[in-house]
Design a protein around this motif. Structure first.
Motif, PDB file in Angstrom:
ATOM      1  N   ALA A 121      -2.693 -83.514  16.107  1.00 54.48           N
ATOM      2  CA  ALA A 121      -3.682 -84.582  16.277  1.00 54.48           C
ATOM      3  C   ALA A 121      -4.952 -84.248  15.502  1.00 54.48           C
ATOM      4  O   ALA A 121      -5.486 -85.089  14.772  1.00 54.48           O
ATOM      5  CB  ALA A 121      -3.994 -84.780  17.761  1.00 54.48           C
ATOM      6  N   VAL A 163     -13.501 -77.122  26.969  1.00 60.49           N
ATOM      7  CA  VAL A 163     -12.926 -78.179  27.821  1.00 60.49           C
ATOM      8  C   VAL A 163     -11.417 -78.249  27.626  1.00 60.49           C
ATOM      9  O   VAL A 163     -10.645 -78.292  28.590  1.00 60.49           O
ATOM     10  CB  VAL A 163     -13.579 -79.550  27.511  1.00 60.49           C
ATOM     11  N   THR A 168       3.275 -78.708  23.583  1.00 60.05           N
ATOM     12  CA  THR A 168       2.035 -79.448  23.824  1.00 60.05           C
ATOM     13  C   THR A 168       0.980 -79.024  22.805  1.00 60.05           C
ATOM     14  O   THR A 168       0.260 -79.856  22.251  1.00 60.05           O
ATOM     15  CB  THR A 168       1.527 -79.175  25.249  1.00 60.05           C
ATOM     16  N   MET A 193      -8.495 -78.697  30.521  1.00 59.06           N
ATOM     17  CA  MET A 193      -7.262 -79.435  30.212  1.00 59.06           C
ATOM     18  C   MET A 193      -6.038 -78.516  30.219  1.00 59.06           C
ATOM     19  O   MET A 193      -4.943 -78.938  29.835  1.00 59.06           O
ATOM     20  CB  MET A 193      -7.413 -80.161  28.865  1.00 59.06           C
ATOM     21  N   LEU A 208      -6.508 -85.173  32.302  1.00 59.35           N
ATOM     22  CA  LEU A 208      -6.528 -84.995  30.844  1.00 59.35           C
ATOM     23  C   LEU A 208      -7.307 -86.128  30.192  1.00 59.35           C
ATOM     24  O   LEU A 208      -8.129 -85.911  29.290  1.00 59.35           O
ATOM     25  CB  LEU A 208      -5.096 -84.951  30.300  1.00 59.35           C
ATOM     26  N   LEU A 227      -6.688 -85.899  12.106  1.00 62.09           N
ATOM     27  CA  LEU A 227      -8.104 -86.277  12.079  1.00 62.09           C
ATOM     28  C   LEU A 227      -8.771 -85.675  10.846  1.00 62.09           C
ATOM     29  O   LEU A 227      -9.559 -86.336  10.162  1.00 62.09           O
ATOM     30  CB  LEU A 227      -8.792 -85.788  13.365  1.00 62.09           C
ATOM     31  N   VAL A 286       1.412 -80.638  19.420  1.00 61.94           N
ATOM     32  CA  VAL A 286       0.938 -82.031  19.393  1.00 61.94           C
ATOM     33  C   VAL A 286      -0.582 -82.063  19.236  1.00 61.94           C
ATOM     34  O   VAL A 286      -1.127 -82.856  18.461  1.00 61.94           O
ATOM     35  CB  VAL A 286       1.371 -82.770  20.683  1.00 61.94           C
ATOM     36  N   ILE A 287      -1.282 -81.177  19.936  1.00 57.99           N
ATOM     37  CA  ILE A 287      -2.744 -81.168  19.875  1.00 57.99           C
ATOM     38  C   ILE A 287      -3.216 -80.753  18.481  1.00 57.99           C
ATOM     39  O   ILE A 287      -4.093 -81.398  17.889  1.00 57.99           O
ATOM     40  CB  ILE A 287      -3.310 -80.215  20.946  1.00 57.99           C
ATOM     41  N   PHE A 291     -10.836 -85.887  28.143  1.00 59.74           N
ATOM     42  CA  PHE A 291     -10.904 -86.357  26.758  1.00 59.74           C
ATOM     43  C   PHE A 291     -12.139 -87.235  26.553  1.00 59.74           C
ATOM     44  O   PHE A 291     -12.866 -87.096  25.559  1.00 59.74           O
ATOM     45  CB  PHE A 291      -9.640 -87.139  26.373  1.00 59.74           C
ATOM     46  N   ILE A 337      -7.786 -89.752  19.631  1.00 63.55           N
ATOM     47  CA  ILE A 337      -8.579 -88.912  18.729  1.00 63.55           C
ATOM     48  C   ILE A 337      -8.740 -89.628  17.392  1.00 63.55           C
ATOM     49  O   ILE A 337      -9.837 -89.687  16.824  1.00 63.55           O
ATOM     50  CB  ILE A 337      -7.900 -87.536  18.535  1.00 63.55           C
ATOM     51  N   TRP A 377      -0.790 -86.179  26.070  1.00 65.27           N
ATOM     52  CA  TRP A 377      -1.406 -85.635  24.855  1.00 65.27           C
ATOM     53  C   TRP A 377      -1.041 -86.457  23.633  1.00 65.27           C
ATOM     54  O   TRP A 377      -1.842 -86.610  22.702  1.00 65.27           O
ATOM     55  CB  TRP A 377      -1.031 -84.163  24.660  1.00 65.27           C
ATOM     56  N   VAL A 378       0.166 -87.007  23.599  1.00 67.83           N
ATOM     57  CA  VAL A 378       0.543 -87.877  22.480  1.00 67.83           C
ATOM     58  C   VAL A 378      -0.358 -89.113  22.480  1.00 67.83           C
ATOM     59  O   VAL A 378      -0.856 -89.548  21.442  1.00 67.83           O
ATOM     60  CB  VAL A 378       2.038 -88.262  22.553  1.00 67.83           C
ATOM     61  N   LEU A 386      -3.383 -89.199  23.782  1.00 69.66           N
ATOM     62  CA  LEU A 386      -4.720 -88.735  23.415  1.00 69.66           C
ATOM     63  C   LEU A 386      -4.824 -88.508  21.907  1.00 69.66           C
ATOM     64  O   LEU A 386      -5.904 -88.678  21.328  1.00 69.66           O
ATOM     65  CB  LEU A 386      -5.087 -87.461  24.183  1.00 69.66           C
ATOM     66  N   ALA A 387      -3.710 -88.128  21.247  1.00 66.90           N
ATOM     67  CA  ALA A 387      -3.724 -87.973  19.789  1.00 66.90           C
ATOM     68  C   ALA A 387      -4.103 -89.301  19.132  1.00 66.90           C
ATOM     69  O   ALA A 387      -4.908 -89.330  18.190  1.00 66.90           O
ATOM     70  CB  ALA A 387      -2.363 -87.500  19.286  1.00 66.90           C
TER      71      ALA A 387
END
Lengths: 108, 227
Positions: A73, A52, A66, A57, B204, A77, A69-70, B208, B35, B28-29, B31-32
């Motif tokens: 993240a 996905v 980008t 995405m 996006l 986690l 950043v992912i 998510f 998460i 995305w920031v 979405l971080a």
């Protein structure tokens, strides 16, 4: 026009794969694999999430910033989960000093 | 550059490409943070599942895999239609965009509908709502006793179940709201192949929410020893 236009065919292929993986994870859940049941369920979920993220995405076609950043993240986690679990599951590895109430969580 | 194009490009950006990348990056920031928000729930679930395994296995057996799997399929299909909506927006196909936005909305509503009418309502009637009315009877109680699970541990599982699926469903409701706004904009011809960032960025968010469910489905419904 900005951004990469992904061919429709790619979306349909990803969709079919996701549905197949859903069927697989459901089928595997009804087989007794011991602790591997959880591993299999999570491995398939990670595969689905990756598909996905990469295709739906558009991260496969995203700039490096980008992606950083992912990755950050998910790294955060990992810190959240790893440090919390390493605390909770190691509390009784060493004996508690005399006079201390042992860990509330684990001695019930 | 014509007047129209200049209006599309906000002045702080060098070009449309940069504006497009900035929009995705910003999403995305956000979405971080999402998460990590859901990560806390997943982390708590992991800890308590390990502490009270029998209760969580019994709790998982109180859920119906058929509805969970159906909803997974519906959500994946809605992700496909959302991706196709972005595709249509990129190519400036207004009609296709509207059709795919409506399909995504309907699929999202179908997900919430199944959750409400077949799962949460059933839990309510079976007295499985933690904190309010948790007194399992009949088949549910027999299932709990089969695993020798203490009732408070099963109730804790139901807390996690309602909190996680509830917060997820709330995200779906927000998503349907966003889609409604997109639909009104698309109807008014506000999008073109030069201006579709709102569609892409909302996509996006929608994907998510799909990913969260991709993890909730196995964790809540599947790993409880279904064999």
């Amino acid at each position: 026009m900005q951004g990469h236009v992904v061919p429709k065919k790619t979306y349909f292929l990803v969709f079919i794969t996701l549905i197949a993986l859903t069927a697989l994870t459901t089928a595997v859940a009804f087989k007794d694999l011991g602790p591997m049941n959880t591993v299999a369920a999570l491995a398939i979920a990670v595969c689905k999430a990756t598909l996905v993220i990469l295709f739906f995405m558009h991260v496969k076609y995203s700039p490096g910033l980008t992606r950083v950043v992912i990755v950050a993240a998910f790294f955060w986690l990992a810190i959240l989960i790893a440090l919390t679990l390493s605390d909770v599951f190691t509390r009784n590895w060493t004996p508690n000093p005399a006079g201390w109430q042992s860990s509330m969580l684990l001695d019930r | 550059m014509t007047e129209g194009r200049a209006a599309i490009l906000a002045e702080q950006f060098d070009d449309a490409e940069q504006q497009h990348d900035a929009a995705s990056l910003g999403m995305w920031v956000f979405l971080a943070t999402e998460i990590l928000f859901f990560g806390g729930l997943f982390c708590g679930y992991t800890i308590y599942r390990n502490l009270y395994l029998a209760g969580f296995v019994a709790g998982s057996h109180l859920l119906d895999v058929r509805f969970g799997a159906t909803n997974t399929g519906i959500l994946i299909l809605s992700s496909l239609t959302m991706a196709l909506a972005v595709h249509a927006a990129q190519l400036g196909r207004r009609k296709a965009l509207i059709v795919f936005l409506i399909s995504t909305m309907l699929l999202g509503l179908a997900f919430i509908g199944i959750k409400l009418t077949f799962e949460w309502r059933h839990d309510y009637l079976e007295h499985l709502v933690p904190g309010i009315d948790f007194a399992p009877q009949g088949a549910a109680l027999a299932e709990i006793q089969r695993f020798h699970a203490p009732l408070p541990h099963v109730e804790l599982f139901m807390f996690f179940y309602f909190a996680m699926t509830g917060v997820h469903a709330l995200h779906m409701v927000v998503g349907v709201g966003i889609l409604t706004a997109l639909l009104i904009m698309a109807w008014g011809g506000r999008f073109s192949s030069d201006r579709y960032n709102p569609v892409e960025v909302s996509g996006l968010y929608w994907h998510f929410v799909d990913i969260v469910w991709i993890f909730l489905f196995p964790l809540l419904y599947l790993i409880g020893g279904r064999y």
